[in-house]
Structures are given as C-alpha cells and as structure tokens.
Design an enzyme around this catalytic site. Structure first.
Site, PDB file in Angstrom:
ATOM      1  N   HIS A  75      -7.852   1.408  -0.158  1.00  0.00           N
ATOM      2  CA  HIS A  75      -6.573   2.124  -0.036  1.00  0.00           C
ATOM      3  C   HIS A  75      -6.594   3.401  -0.875  1.00  0.00           C
ATOM      4  CE1 HIS A  75      -5.063  -1.635   1.690  1.00  0.00           C
ATOM      5  NE2 HIS A  75      -4.062  -0.912   2.173  1.00  0.00           N
ATOM      6  N   LYS A  89      -1.703   3.529  -4.613  1.00  0.00           N
ATOM      7  CA  LYS A  89      -1.187   2.189  -4.319  1.00  0.00           C
ATOM      8  C   LYS A  89      -1.011   1.396  -5.611  1.00  0.00           C
ATOM      9  CE  LYS A  89      -2.055  -1.839  -1.368  1.00  0.00           C
ATOM     10  NZ  LYS A  89      -0.675  -1.919  -0.909  1.00  0.00           N
TER      11      LYS A  89
END
Ligand code: NAP
Length: 266
Positions: free
Chosen positions: A155, A159
């Site tokens: 990701h 995040k």
C-alpha cells in the site's frame, strides 16, 4: 424518484473525494452533508471542485445529523474514529457504509450488537473492489488444496493500519478452508525481528508501504514442485466505487451488520 440521502465522513481524504464524485454522478443518490475535522460551514463543492454545490462541511458528526437529512453515512476516515461515527449514525437511524480499515473483531462485534439494538443494517467492507473480493474467494478455494500460503500486501506509505483489512480478511477466509498448520521450518531462526512477517494462525502476512502504490495484494501458495500466485492491483481509487455504490443502495434493506462486499454480491 426517491433519492438515497448520503453523508460522507472523511470527505476531503483520498477515498472521500472519489466517493463524492461517484455520488454526484448518480441521480439515485443525493449528497446532503460532509464531515471534516477542521472545516465547518464551508461549501463542499467550492472546496473540492471550485464550484459551489450548496452542501456544507460539518466538524461535528452529531451536529451534521441534526442539520441534514440522511439515510446513509459513508465513512473513509481513520481506525481511531470510525467506530464512534458508526455508533452515532446508528443512534440517529442512519445506516453506516464503512470502508475505513483497522476495526478489530471486538469493534465488529460491538457494531453488530448496535445494529441489533437499533434494528438497522450496516456494511463494513475492507475492500470494495470486485477484483479483490474475487481474489479473496479464489484464495480460500486454493487453500483447501495448497495449505502453505503467505500474503504480501502493498500500500501507499500514508496508510495507518497494518496489516491491511484485505489481508486480514483473506487470512480469515483461508483459515476457514485450510487444514490447521504452522508453516516453515520448526527450528527457524530469525536474525532480524519481523523478517518472517505477522503470524496469523500459522500463516505469514507481510506489509509493504511505499509511495507509488495504491492497494495491491499477492497470495502465494506453495506445493511440491509448484507455486500458485493470486494477485490483485487497485491502480486507481475508482476501482472501489462500484462496490461503495452498491453498498449505499443495499444497506437500507439490511437489519444486521455484514462484513465483506461478497455478501451483497451473492
Ligand atoms: P486519507 O486520504 O488520509 O483520508 C482520511 C480522511 O479522514 C481525511 O480527510 C482526514 O482528515 C479525515 N479524518 C481524520 N480524522 C477525522 C475525524 N476525527 N473526523 C472526521 N474526519 C477525519 O485516507 P484514505 O486513503 O482516503 O483512506 C481512508 C480509509 O479508507 C483508510 O482506513 C483506508 O485503509 C481505507 N480504504 C478502504 C478501502 C476499501 O475498499 N474498503 C479502499 C481504500 C482505502 P485530515 O486530512 O484533516 O486528517
């Protein structure tokens, strides 16, 4: 035509902005209010699109629900705020559609109980992309035959939670299907903490965080003389919007919490 009135928490965030574009492009949906930590009384359209749309930001969720009509709250905020938002929405008779990840099993149990108390449904989906839902489904099928498996999720580096909600949900679905086992050499020696990733019921989950990524996952199965890799890539946040749209339209028909978009697709 009766429109579904939708409020959005986290409206200025990366996902929130996509959600607002999606709502504005669907005549069956009507945006009625947005929640933001800092902005209050400011026009949403003016802030996001340089075009006034008469919909306001509120910096307090109770105040928002006192001022606007709403059927649904879509939440893409943070793991620290989402449970409180969903609880308040249910108390106001508004159905939550939650994309925010990081909710614990205890949080989900609490929300389930609240849904029962208020006789109202909620949707929590760690991944609203159809491709990711299929990847999870195929991973569970494969684990029946290939029980040695590791998950690598990648990701963007902003995040907050790890491992991702998708990785946890994948691991959970795999656990329901595979024979219970602890993988790797029993005398494995770890030279650097964390090198083997997180341990979920004997399988390993690795979280990569780098600029450039959106949301990606590989599920790698190993068997004698072979490997099988399932991979899903969300290369744009638009990938999540058909799933969010479906959840907004279905949540009003529910009377309990559902966890995972797959329950709306079957
Ligand atoms: P983001 O860009 O950081 O957006 C989060 C937004 O929430 C920001 O606008 C932030 O405002 C706001 N916020 C923070 N605290 C708040 C509070 N107390 N009250 C109201 N708003 C608050 O993050 P993102 O990439 O959009 O992701 C949001 C969540 O969605 C994450 O949990 C992510 O893992 C999840 N996600 C889920 C899916 C799915 O398919 N389910 C897909 C992608 C992402 P500030 O800027 O003022 O902090």
């Amino acid at each position: 035509m009766t429109q579904i009135k939708v409020t959005v928490a986290g409206a200025k965030g990366k996902m929130g902005q996509e959600v607002i574009k999606m709502i504005e492009s669907d005549q069956k949906l009507l945006l009625t209010g947005c929640l933001d930590r800092t902005l209050d009384g400011v026009d949403v359209g003016d802030t996001l699109f340089n075009k006034r749309n008469g919909i306001l930001f509120y910096n307090n969720i109770e105040k928002m629900f006192q001022h606007v009509e709403a059927d649904v709250l879509v939440d893409f905020t943070t793991p620290f705020t989402v449970k409180q938002h969903a609880s308040i929405a249910l108390r106001f008779g508004i159905s939550p559609v939650i994309g925010t990840t990081g909710l614990t099993e205890e949080d989900l149990t609490d929300l389930d109980k609240l849904c029962e108390t208020y006789n109202r449904g909620a949707v929590v989906a760690p991944n609203f992309a159809i491709g990711a839902v299929l990847m999870m489904k195929f991973a569970a099928q494969a684990a029946k035959y290939l029980p040695d498996v590791e998950i690598i999720e990648m990701h963007h580096d902003q995040k907050l939670d790890s491992p991702s909600g998708t990785a946890l949900k994948t691991a959970q679905l795999i656990t329901q299907e595979r024979v219970k086992k602890t993988q790797g050499h029993p005398n494995e020696s770890v030279q650097l903490d964390g090198s083997r990733g997180a341990n979920y019921e004997g399988m390993r989950i690795h979280s990569v965080r780098l600029p450039g990524y959106v949301a990606h996952q590989q599920v790698i199965f190993g068997g004698i003389g072979q490997t099988l890799t399932l991979r899903h890539d969300s290369i744009h946040r638009q990938s999540f919007m058909p799933g969010v749209n479906l959840a907004i339209k279905e949540v009003g028909k529910l009377k309990q919490l559902i966890y995972g978009l797959e329950h709306l697709l079957e």
